[in-house]
Scaffold this active site. Structure first.
Site, short mmCIF file in Angstrom:
data_model
loop_
_atom_site.label_atom_id
_atom_site.label_comp_id
_atom_site.label_asym_id
_atom_site.label_seq_id
_atom_site.Cartn_x
_atom_site.Cartn_y
_atom_site.Cartn_z
N GLN A 83 -15.28 -60.65 25.72
CA GLN A 83 -16.57 -61.30 25.51
C GLN A 83 -16.67 -62.63 26.26
O GLN A 83 -15.66 -63.21 26.66
CB GLN A 83 -16.76 -61.56 24.01
N HIS A 84 -17.91 -63.09 26.37
CA HIS A 84 -18.27 -64.48 26.72
C HIS A 84 -18.08 -64.90 28.18
O HIS A 84 -18.63 -65.91 28.59
CB HIS A 84 -17.49 -65.51 25.87
N ASP B 121 -15.66 -56.51 23.26
CA ASP B 121 -14.48 -55.70 22.87
C ASP B 121 -14.29 -55.59 21.36
O ASP B 121 -13.91 -54.53 20.86
CB ASP B 121 -13.21 -56.20 23.57
O1 LIG Z 1 -13.48 -64.45 22.64
C1 LIG Z 1 -13.25 -63.43 22.00
C2 LIG Z 1 -14.07 -63.06 20.82
O2 LIG Z 1 -15.04 -64.00 20.49
C3 LIG Z 1 -12.08 -62.57 22.41
O3 LIG Z 1 -11.79 -61.62 21.45
C4 LIG Z 1 -12.35 -61.93 23.73
O4 LIG Z 1 -13.35 -60.96 23.55
C5 LIG Z 1 -11.09 -61.38 24.39
O5 LIG Z 1 -10.47 -60.36 23.72
P1 LIG Z 1 -9.07 -59.68 24.10
O6 LIG Z 1 -9.07 -59.44 25.56
O7 LIG Z 1 -8.00 -60.57 23.63
O8 LIG Z 1 -9.05 -58.38 23.35
#
Ligand SMILES: O=C(CO)[C@@H](O)[C@H](O)COP(=O)(O)O
Ligand SMILES: Nc1ncnc2c1ncn2[C@@H]1O[C@H](COP(=O)(O)OP(=O)(O)O)[C@@H](O)[C@H]1O
Length: 473
Positions: A71-72, A240
């Protein structure tokens, strides 16, 4: 057999699963690594996605595909569809000051009302504000802002710069979904609309934003060469964590604890969350509901680091940790190696405390690493509870959840029963659920097996000594 594919373009790697539409069984899978770092050229994700698809035997017989992703991350495009600069990822903390500036301008309460989020460095809006202030020439060129899964979905459908795509740079064809839009800081889960004033406040001007798709919507079709045929259905994709919730079929009474690069705790709820303290992000999910979520920056890589220092494998680290007593002889690792997001301490570093000559053993160090990582997530479960949720079970997923020591020690740290779903890439599985949903018009009901239910063995000492050590920050 009709096949559908799901992708997880996560922080460390790209994973693909191909499932049988009738049963949900995994028919083939593939993966490829992403580069390290918190600033990454999106082309590296595209290369990894194509390598992972090759590793999974290609898509020639696949009827639908959908992309889940970290995300983000800030993907900024110029008016020719070219990426302007490397993407800043969710775990890049340089925009911490920008987050403070946005809070000072609008107030935490107003932003929580308008977007479900109180800005921290992870969210896209703060990265855009950082770009505006630190790289004004780049900010001025931004014609469109996308997230990792939005950009990959667009590329998969054949869009991109004129010299590197079949359909060209049609920015109006960018799409996202509710779950990922809700992590931007300029979209409201409550109204389902973008908040353009907040985008302008962040970036300094308006820009094209991806069309927000609902669950079961299709982003369009693929193109020959990248997907099955030109009529392969491309699903909406997801952030994700929302993808994992879909893959797990998480419902009432469940909280998911994901231990990947990030540590996350989240639940699917019928109403949006609002936490003015900023601990709980009020995201939307990928099924039409909501996804209150707590995230930490330090999770699986805490164990990677300590295993490296001890010169052991993950399995050996687990064996060492289980050979120590709960509480690690008083040794406590507060694992803020990368700074931290919850609590919001972007400049923090980790500390190891409570050591005596007698307690300084490899076993205690290994256990302190597992306990510290899990205690930060236990704080996340409490923050979710403060939103009025009472999880009846915690579903442990993500790379580090496969470690037997993590599973056993989780049953000592958490005061809620822990369950281990069968080892699988749940984000990719959830993306495949989306692909099936977009293809058939209905959400498939595929089973998820539980492989372990560690006996509850709550040991309050672990969190008590962690709380004492963490209070020093
Ligand atoms: O920043 C967040 C949720 O807000 C993280 O969960 C990212 O979405 C990355 O996830 P992974 O790659 O560690 O699964
Ligand atoms: N058995 C294990 N014990 C501890 N950590 C593990 C184990 N297997 C994988 N990992 C770690 O899990 C992480 C990858 O998990 P994953 O959920 O795929 O992360 P992400 O989705 O953030 O890329 C890596 O840091 C890896 O070293």
């Amino acid at each position: 057999m009709t096949l559908v594919a799901g992708i997880d373009s996560s922080t460390q790697s790209c994973k693909v699963v191909i499932r049988d539409l009738d049963t949900g069984a995994i028919v083939r899978s593939g993966r490829a690594s992403h580069p390290d770092g918190t600033e990454v050229p999106p082309a590296a994700w595209w290369d990894a996605l194509r390598a992972a698809l090759d590793d999974a035997g290609g898509l020639e017989d696949v009827a639908a595909i959908s992309v889940g992703g970290q995300q983000h991350g800030m993907v900024v495009l110029d008016d020719q569809g070219r990426v302007i600069r490397d993407a800043l990822l969710w775990n890049d903390t340089r925009s911490a000051g920008a987050a403070e500036d946005l809070i000072a301008e609008f107030s935490a309460a107003t932003l929580a009302d308008r977007t479900g989020l109180v800005p921290v460095a992870s969210f896209t809006s703060t990265k855009l504000r950082w770009l505006r202030d630190a790289e004004p020439e780049n900010a001025a060129r931004v014609a469109a802002v996308a997230l990792p899964h939005d950009w990959l979905t667009w590329r998969l459908r054949g869009y991109g710069p004129a010299d590197d795509s079949s359909l060209g740079p049609d920015l109006g064809e960018l799409t996202t979904d509710r779950s990922d839009a809700s992590g931007t800081g300029y979209w409201s889960p409550a109204t389902g609309e973008y908040d353009r004033d907040l985008l302008v406040a962040a970036l300094g001007h308006d820009a094209i934003l991806p069309r927000v798709l609902g669950p079961g919507d299709s982003a369009g079709t693929g193109v020959a060469g990248y997907s099955t045929t030109a009529d392969a259905v491309v699903g909406p994709g997801a952030g994700d964590n929302a993808g994992a919730a879909l893959g797990l079929g998480a419902g009432e009474g469940d909280a998911v604890v994901s231990i990947g690069t990030s540590g996350t705790v989240f639940a699917v709820t019928p109403v949006p969350a609002r936490d003015e303290s900023g601990s709980v992000a009020g995201f939307a999910d990928a099924s039409g509901e909501f996804l209150p979520l707590v995230a930490t920056l330090n999770a699986a890589r805490v164990l990677d680091a300590i295993a490296r220092v001890l010169g052991v494998t993950h399995d050996e680290l687990g064996t060492l940790a289980l050979a120590a007593e709960p509480g690690a002889g008083g040794a406590v690792l507060v694992p803020y190696f990368e700074g931290e997001r919850t609590p919001n301490l972007p400049d923090a570093t980790a500390t190891l405390s409570g050591l005596t000559l007698a307690s300084t053993t490899r076993e205690n160090l290994a256990r302190a690493a597992v306990e510290g990582m899990l205690c930060a997530l236990a704080d996340g479960v409490e923050a979710v509870r403060r939103q009025g949720l009472e999880p009846k079970r915690l579903l442990l997923v993500g790379g580090a959840a496969q470690n037997p020591a993590v599973q056993a020690i989780a049953a000592q740290v958490f005061d809620t029963p822990v369950e281990i779903p069968e080892p699988a890439e749940y984000v990719a599985l959830g993306a495949a659920v989306q692909a099936a949903w977009a293809l058939t018009g209905s959400r498939p009901a595929w089973d998820v097996q539980t492989v372990a239910r560690p006996a509850p063995d709550h040991q309050p000492i672990i969190r008590e000594q962690y709380r004492a050590a963490a209070s020093a920050y």
